[in-house]
Design a protein around this motif. Structure first.
Motif, short mmCIF file in Angstrom:
data_model
loop_
_atom_site.label_atom_id
_atom_site.label_comp_id
_atom_site.label_asym_id
_atom_site.label_seq_id
_atom_site.Cartn_x
_atom_site.Cartn_y
_atom_site.Cartn_z
N LEU B 33 63.84 44.82 42.39
CA LEU B 33 64.13 45.53 41.05
C LEU B 33 63.39 46.81 40.87
O LEU B 33 62.21 46.87 41.07
CB LEU B 33 63.85 44.67 39.69
N LEU B 34 64.12 47.84 41.12
CA LEU B 34 63.52 48.98 41.50
C LEU B 34 63.72 50.04 40.13
O LEU B 34 64.48 49.94 39.34
CB LEU B 34 64.00 49.84 42.53
N GLY B 40 61.46 49.73 32.38
CA GLY B 40 61.50 48.40 31.73
C GLY B 40 61.54 47.41 32.70
O GLY B 40 61.57 46.11 32.23
N LYS B 41 60.74 47.46 33.84
CA LYS B 41 60.81 46.51 34.71
C LYS B 41 59.71 45.52 34.39
O LYS B 41 60.17 44.16 34.59
CB LYS B 41 60.38 47.12 36.20
N SER B 42 58.60 45.67 34.27
CA SER B 42 57.62 44.75 33.85
C SER B 42 58.01 43.85 32.38
O SER B 42 57.91 42.85 32.51
CB SER B 42 56.37 45.24 33.39
N LEU B 196 61.21 41.06 43.26
CA LEU B 196 60.27 42.02 43.57
C LEU B 196 60.43 43.08 42.82
O LEU B 196 61.53 43.90 42.90
CB LEU B 196 60.27 42.32 45.08
N VAL B 197 59.41 43.54 41.92
CA VAL B 197 59.52 44.83 41.13
C VAL B 197 58.75 45.87 42.12
O VAL B 197 57.54 45.76 42.20
CB VAL B 197 58.94 44.75 39.64
N ASN B 216 65.68 53.21 31.93
CA ASN B 216 65.96 53.38 30.60
C ASN B 216 66.44 51.82 29.96
O ASN B 216 67.29 52.10 29.07
CB ASN B 216 67.06 54.36 30.09
N GLY B 217 65.81 50.86 30.51
CA GLY B 217 66.44 49.38 29.95
C GLY B 217 67.62 49.11 30.19
O GLY B 217 68.24 47.93 29.69
#
Ligand SMILES: Nc1ncnc2c1ncn2[C@@H]1O[C@H](COP(=O)(O)OP(=O)(O)O)[C@@H](O)[C@H]1O
Ligand SMILES: [Mg+2]
Lengths: 292, 264
Positions: B33-34, B40-42, B196-197, B216-217
């Motif tokens: 996840l990039l 908003g990844k975390s 994996l972020v 942006n979410g």
């Protein structure tokens, strides 16, 4: 020299008891950042409950103490669940006010049942004088020191080798990270309050055994603040060292200074002021960097 | 195995951070996840692991389904027990605990002590440096060792899905290679699914089976690493490569420079 030894032994006894009460205070602070101003009142409640069970109900003393300890666990869990948990996220000052309220509540509970005059405690520890290197000390006081040492050894093992103990230290370090590995922070808080209640109740019983039961026992709870500030609010070794230092200082002041100065009562608070001025995190406390 | 269906996350009752986020993580794969800082990844990971509540965040819409169960309303401990483990951003080792005690804490939800012991040996096999430092206080480990410990803690819970939040953050490239190699090994040898972020897109695309890009979410792009590497926007914004011969206006360059901060 004999007097010095005598005073040292007395000081160690008082110091051991102070350390025991301070331990609970430190545990609650480490786990949940709460300053528990009702720690001394836990002692009073414990002493009176035990008195009630042994003298009024007529139980043999081991049963009385066992029940008092069970009561302490329940009291710790209940207080955490009903009073402290709803306060999570509230400003620290509100939480402190709540524990002060709790302190009054517990005192009111004791006064309502047993009144405000002190009573003789059914001493179960022998108080025969024992000779130690030429000084004499009551056996009950020696036993008190031994008991506290054993309790501290047990807690050390618990925090080092028991999974819940390790989880408690982990939570104290980083609450969110602890949550992320499935550690129940609520459970950790409940255990911290229970241990704090149990240690205070045991300390209350030991003190009552030596001086009798009365509301005045909670005055020791006040002396615990200088102890934990001296040792460091978040340090368990600090609780021991702080307790012993304050206990000894009180004994020496009582023995070597005129009693009208009341230095033995005042000295803990003089130490409190001094330490706040020169080393506000205490001897063993960690300097916290506030993160926003 | 895991799917996010149109989830919406709001912090403090007002700040809308995830806006209809959807993605799927298939069993046994490594999914990346990039996205840039603040995308908003975390938050996505915390929504999955139940760690939003302590930060006053809430999943207000949509569903998170893990193995046929909706988990968006479960608490963090429950989710760990179901087999999802988040390795939080910034390592977050317990500084005053020893390496070994950190691992014990990681295995908190385990019932079988013997199996947990074997898993600890396994962690030491993956990360021999941790074995050498097992009795050392974790606060004194190097950054790389702390990241290894954070991953080791996850292994101790024997999860089906490990979610890693920026494991490369602040580490030297060589160390990052080593850690990513072990993440791949864990995936292959244990069959553990990995989410994996990363901000470091190049690195993540090298190890992932599938990748999502979020901005942006919400997800703006997804595909296999190869299709993403071939995509012109991804090349420019996430990999820092320009089309050969393409002329850039100054505004584009400035734009590019601003974006470049999160490229490796
Ligand atoms: N606890 C919080 N309270 C309010 N806003 C938050 C919180 N955590 C993150 N945010 C906001 O949510 C957005 C996404 O943050 P985050 O999920 O950390 O992004 P990323 O991990 O992609 O860098 C940011 O704008 C951030 O400011
Ligand atoms: Mg992040």
């Amino acid at each position: 020299m004999e007097k010095f030894l005598q005073l040292t032994l007395t000081g160690l006894t008082n110091g051991a008891i102070l350390s025991l009460v301070a331990l609970g205070f430190v545990l609650i602070y480490k786990a949940s950042d709460v300053l528990n101003f009702a720690q001394g009142d836990f002692m009073v409640v414990g002493a009176f409950i035990t008195y009630g069970l042994i003298v009024q109900v007529g139980l043999p003393w081991p049963a009385g103490i066992l029940l008092a300890v069970i009561f302490a666990v329940l009291m710790g869990v209940t207080i955490e669940r009903l009073i402290l948990r709803p306060m999570i996220g509230e400003p620290i000052i509100s939480v402190i006010m709540v524990t002060i309220g709790l302190s009054s509540l517990l005192r009111a509970f004791v006064s309502a049942i047993w009144g405000t005059t002190g009573r003789a405690f059914p001493a179960f520890l022998p108080s025969d004088p024992v000779n130690v290197l030429g000084a004499t000390i009551g056996a009950d006081r020696l036993i008190a020191i031994g008991l506290v040492a054993v309790l501290f050894a047990l807690f050390t093992l618990f925090f080092r080798y028991n999974r819940e103990g390790v989880a408690m230290r982990a939570t104290a370090d980083d609450q969110q990270a602890a949550l992320s590995m499935g550690i129940s922070v609520k459970r950790v808080f409940a255990i911290a309050w229970s241990i704090a209640a149990v240690t205070a109740v045991l300390a209350g019983i030991i003190v009552a055994n030596i001086v009798g039961v009365s509301l005045a026992i909670s005055f020791i709870g006040l002396t615990v603040f200088p102890v934990v500030i001296l040792g460091g609010l978040d340090s368990i070794p600090g609780a021991v060292v702080g307790g012993v230092i304050i206990g000894l200082l009180q004994a020496y002041m009582a023995g070597y200074t005129p009693s009208y100065l009341a230095l033995s009562t005042v000295i803990p608070f003089i130490v409190l002021l001094l330490i706040l001025m020169v080393k506000p995190y205490g001897l063993f406390g960690e300097e916290r960097i506030e993160r926003v | 195995m895991l799917s996010l269906n149109n989830i919406e996350v709001i912090y403090n009752d007002v700040i809308l951070v995830l806006k209809g986020m959807s993605m799927a993580v298939p069993q046994g794969k490594i999914v990346a996840l990039l996205g840039s800082n603040g995308a908003g990844k975390s938050t996505t990971l915390k929504a999955i692991s139940g760690l939003l509540k302590p930060e006053d965040g809430e999943v207000t819409d949509g569903s998170i389904v893990f193995e046929d169960t909706e988990i968006q309303d479960l608490d963090a401990a429950d989710i760990v027990r179901r087999g999802i483990f988040q390795v939080m951003e910034g390592r977050r080792v317990f500084e005053h605990l020893s390496t070994e005690e950190n691992l014990i804490a990681g295995g908190y939800t385990r019932k079988d002590r013997q199996a947990a012991k074997r898993d600890m040996q396994q962690v030491y096999e993956y990360f021999p440096r941790l074995a050498d430092r097992r009795h050392q206080t974790a606060g004194y480990l190097s950054g790389g060792e702390q990241q290894m410990l954070a991953i080791g803690r996850a292994l101790m819970a024997r999860p089906q899905l490990i979610m890693l939040d920026e494991p490369s953050l602040g580490l030297a490239p060589l160390l990052v290679r080593e850690i990513f190699g072990i993440i791949q090994r864990i995936n292959e040898e244990q069959g553990t699914t990995i989410l994996l972020v990363e901000q470091n897109a190049r690195l993540a695309l090298d190890v992932a089976d599938y990748a999502y890009i979020m901005e942006n979410g919400r997800i703006v792009l997804d595909g296999t690493p190869q299709t993403l590497k071939d995509n012109a926007d991804v090349r420019e914004f996430y990999l820092g490569l320009n089309e050969v011969g393409a002329r850039k206006s100054y505004r584009d360059v400035k734009h590019y420079k601003r974006r470049k901060r999160w490229l490796s």
